[in-house]
Design an enzyme around this catalytic site. Structure first.
Site, short mmCIF file in Angstrom:
data_model
loop_
_atom_site.label_atom_id
_atom_site.label_comp_id
_atom_site.label_asym_id
_atom_site.label_seq_id
_atom_site.Cartn_x
_atom_site.Cartn_y
_atom_site.Cartn_z
N GLN A 8 0.82 -1.22 0.00
CA GLN A 8 0.00 0.00 0.00
C GLN A 8 0.85 1.28 0.00
O GLN A 8 0.51 2.27 0.67
CB GLN A 8 -0.98 0.00 1.19
CG GLN A 8 -2.01 -1.12 1.18
CD GLN A 8 -1.61 -2.30 2.07
OE1 GLN A 8 -0.74 -2.16 2.92
NE2 GLN A 8 -2.22 -3.44 1.88
N CYS A 9 1.97 1.26 -0.72
CA CYS A 9 2.86 2.44 -0.83
C CYS A 9 3.43 2.88 0.51
O CYS A 9 3.80 4.05 0.68
CB CYS A 9 2.16 3.65 -1.47
SG CYS A 9 1.71 3.40 -3.16
N SER A 10 3.46 1.98 1.49
CA SER A 10 3.89 2.40 2.83
C SER A 10 4.89 1.41 3.43
O SER A 10 4.59 0.74 4.43
CB SER A 10 2.67 2.54 3.76
OG SER A 10 1.78 3.48 3.24
#
Lengths: 75, 388
Positions: free
Chosen positions: B343-345
Site C-alpha cells: 500500500q505504498c507504505s
C-alpha cells in the site's frame, strides 16, 4: 443616474470572495473586466454603487480581504 | 455499475461516488465551461465561482478563516510536496512518524540528500505514535513535524491535537497528511493546532481523482515557501515574475475546474448526510469486520483492532497463503475488491513487521452495505478453511 465605484483585487479568486461577501450583506455588485485606465491587469474588478462605498469598504475590512485600489468609475 | 461487486478499496479511492458528483461534473462541462480566472466573461466567471465556492466550503469545513489560504493541488501528494519542498532548507530538522506513506517518505528521503535532517518517531505494533517520543526528538532546529493523521495500512488514528499542542509549545510547524481522514473524521485546524493540512478530494470527500489541496494556517510564512510550478495565473499578466499573493502564487496553469465542481458536490453530500452519521455506520461495519476476522483460524489482524481508534481500514494476513493470492482470489471468485501488498507504505509495514510481503487491506466506505461485510467474512472464512 447613480454613480459606480470599482474595487481592484490582486487576483480573481479574491474578487470572487468579495462578490460573495458583499452579496451576503445585500449589496448589488457586478464583476467587470478591469478598466484599462486603472490597471493593465487582464482580470476582473468589482463594480458597486458609489453611494455604498463605506459599507463596501467596511465589509471587506471586516473579512480582512485586501484590495489594491478603490476608484470612482466614470460614465 | 456492477452491483455484484463488493468494493472494499475506499482507502485507495472512494467508489461509487454520489450521483450528485457525477451530475455536478456533467453540468459544469455543459454549462460553466469557461476558463476560471482568465477572461472575465460570464462563462469564465461561472467557472471561477464554482472554484471559489469549493475553496470557501472546504476552508470552512476544515476551520480555516481565509479561503484564499487554501491552495488547490492535483492530489494530496502534490500538496505534501509543496509543503515539504516549500518550507525545508538544508540544515533544517524534520520529525515524521514511522507510519508515513511514501507521499511523505520519498520527498523526505530526497530532501535528506539535500541536507535536511530526519528523525522518525517510532510507533507501536498498533501503529500508534507516542507523544513522549515526538517530544524527545524536538530540538531548536526542528522546522516541521509531519504526521499521517490515520494510517492507510492499519487505519490507526494519531493523537493530532496533542502533537499540535506540542508543536506550538516548541514553535515548530505542524503538517498533517489527511489523505485517509478528510471527509471521514472531523478536522478543525484551529482546534487541532495544525499549520498545514494536506488533503485529497477523491477519497473520504467523495470527489473525483485529480483534486486535492493544501491549507496554509496563519503561522505559515507562505511568502518564503519555494514553488513547485510557475506560470500563468490570469492575474498580473503584465509581469513576467510569479505573483506573491494567494492563491495565485501556488496555482499556475488552468485548474481542474471540472474536478473541483465534483469535489464541491462530494463535500456537500457529506455535509448533508452529517459526518457523524456516516462515521457511525462505518464504525459499526469496521467492528463487525474486526470481530469476524479475529474469530477465524490462521488470520492475523494488524492495527488497533478498536473501531474507535481507527478509520475504516483493516489489514490482515492468512498464515500459509500469499497476500497477492488472497487478493486475486477474492476478486476472481467472490467479486471482492481489496488491496494486497505494501500500500505504498514500506515504513508502516516495517513498523508492523509485515515488510516486504505486506497485508490484505479492506476499506469500507459510506456506500458499503452490512450484507457485503458478511459476504467478505464468509469468503475469508472459506479461504482460511483451506489451510486447516
Amino acid at each position: 443616474m447613480s454613480q459606480y465605484g470599482v474595487v481592484l483585487f490582486s487576483g480573481t479568486q479574491a474578487a470572487l470572495r468579495a462578490e460573495k461577501l458583499l452579496e451576503r450583506v445585500g449589496q448589488v455588485v457586478k464583476l467587470i473586466p478591469t478598466p484599462r485606465h486603472l490597471s493593465s491587469d487582464c482580470g476582473v474588478a468589482l463594480r458597486f454603487s458609489w453611494a455604498e462605498q463605506n459599507e463596501v469598504v467596511n465589509t471587506l475590512d471586516r473579512a480582512r480581504l485586501a484590495y489594491e485600489t478603490i476608484a470612482i468609475l466614470d460614465g | 455499475m456492477d452491483s455484484s461487486l463488493i468494493y472494499l478499496d475506499n482507502a485507495a479511492t472512494s467508489w461509487p461516488k454520489p450521483p450528485e458528483v457525477v451530475q455536478a461534473m456533467a453540468s459544469f462541462i455543459a454549462e460553466s465551461g469557461g476558463n476560471p480566472g482568465r477572461s472575465g466573461h460570464r462563462l469564465s466567471l461561472a467557472a471561477g465561482r464554482v472554484v471559489y465556492q469549493a475553496r470557501e466550503e472546504l476552508a470552512d469545513f476544515f476551520g480555516l478563516d481565509d479561503p484564499l489560504r487554501l491552495v488547490f493541488t492535483a492530489n494530496v501528494t502534490e500538496a505534501i510536496n509543496l509543503a515539504l519542498y516549500g518550507l525545508l532548507r538544508s540544515g533544517d530538522h524534520v520529525i515524521a512518524s514511522s507510519m508515513e506513506h511514501n507521499a511523505v517518505m520519498r520527498p523526505l528521503r530526497h530532501l535528506q540528500r539535500e541536507g535536511v535532517h530526519l528523525s522518525f518517531a517510532p510507533c507501536g505494533m498498533d501503529g500508534h505514535v507516542s507523544l513522549a517520543h515526538v517530544e524527545k526528538l524536538l530540538k531548536t532546529q526542528t522546522r516541521l513535524v509531519v504526521v499521517n493523521h490515520a494510517s492507510n495500512v492499519t487505519g490507526t488514528i494519531q493523537p493530532i491535537a496533542e502533537i499540535g499542542a506540542l508543536c506550538r509549545e516548541h514553535n515548530t510547524l505542524f503538517l498533517v497528511d489527511a489523505a485517509q481522514t478528510a471527509g471521514v473524521l472531523p478536522i478543525n485546524i484551529e482546534e487541532l493546532q495544525i499549520d498545514l493540512l494536506a488533503f485529497t478530494g477523491h477519497k473520504g470527500l467523495l470527489g473525483p481523482t485529480g483534486t486535492g489541496g493544501l491549507l496554509l494556517g496563519e503561522r505559515v510564512p507562505f511568502e518564503e515557501m519555494k514553488l513547485l510550478v510557475r506560470g500563468g495565473t490570469g492575474s498580473r499578466s503584465e509581469y513576467e515574475e510569479q505573483p506573491e499573493f494567494l492563491p495565485d502564487r501556488f496555482e499556475s496553469g488552468t485548474p481542474n475546474s471540472i474536478g473541483l465542481a465534483g469535489l464541491l458536490a462530494g463535500l456537500q453530500f457529506i455535509k448533508s448526510h452529517a459526518l457523524d452519521a456516516l462515521r457511525e455506520q462505518e464504525t459499526s461495519q469496521l467492528a463487525r469486520l474486526i470481530i469476524g476476522l479475529s474469530n477465524l483460524p490462521n488470520v492475523r489482524l494488524f492495527g488497533p483492532r478498536d473501531p474507535s481508534r481507527q478509520v475504516p481500514v483493516v489489514s490482515f494476513t492468512l498464515d500459509g497463503m500469499r497476500v497477492s493470492d488472497i487478493g486475486f482470489r477474492l476478486d476472481e471468485e467472490y467479486g471482492i475488491l481489496c488491496r494486497p501488498g505494501l500500500q505504498c507504505s514500506p515504513a508502516a509495514h516495517r513498523t508492523l513487521g509485515t515488510f516486504p510481503h505486506g497485508t490484505v487491506r479492506l476499506s469500507p466506505g459510506p456506500f458499503t452495505k452490512d450484507r457485503e461485510i458478511e459476504s467478505v467474512l464468509e469468503a475469508v472464512e472459506r479461504l482460511s478453511a483451506e489451510l486447516l
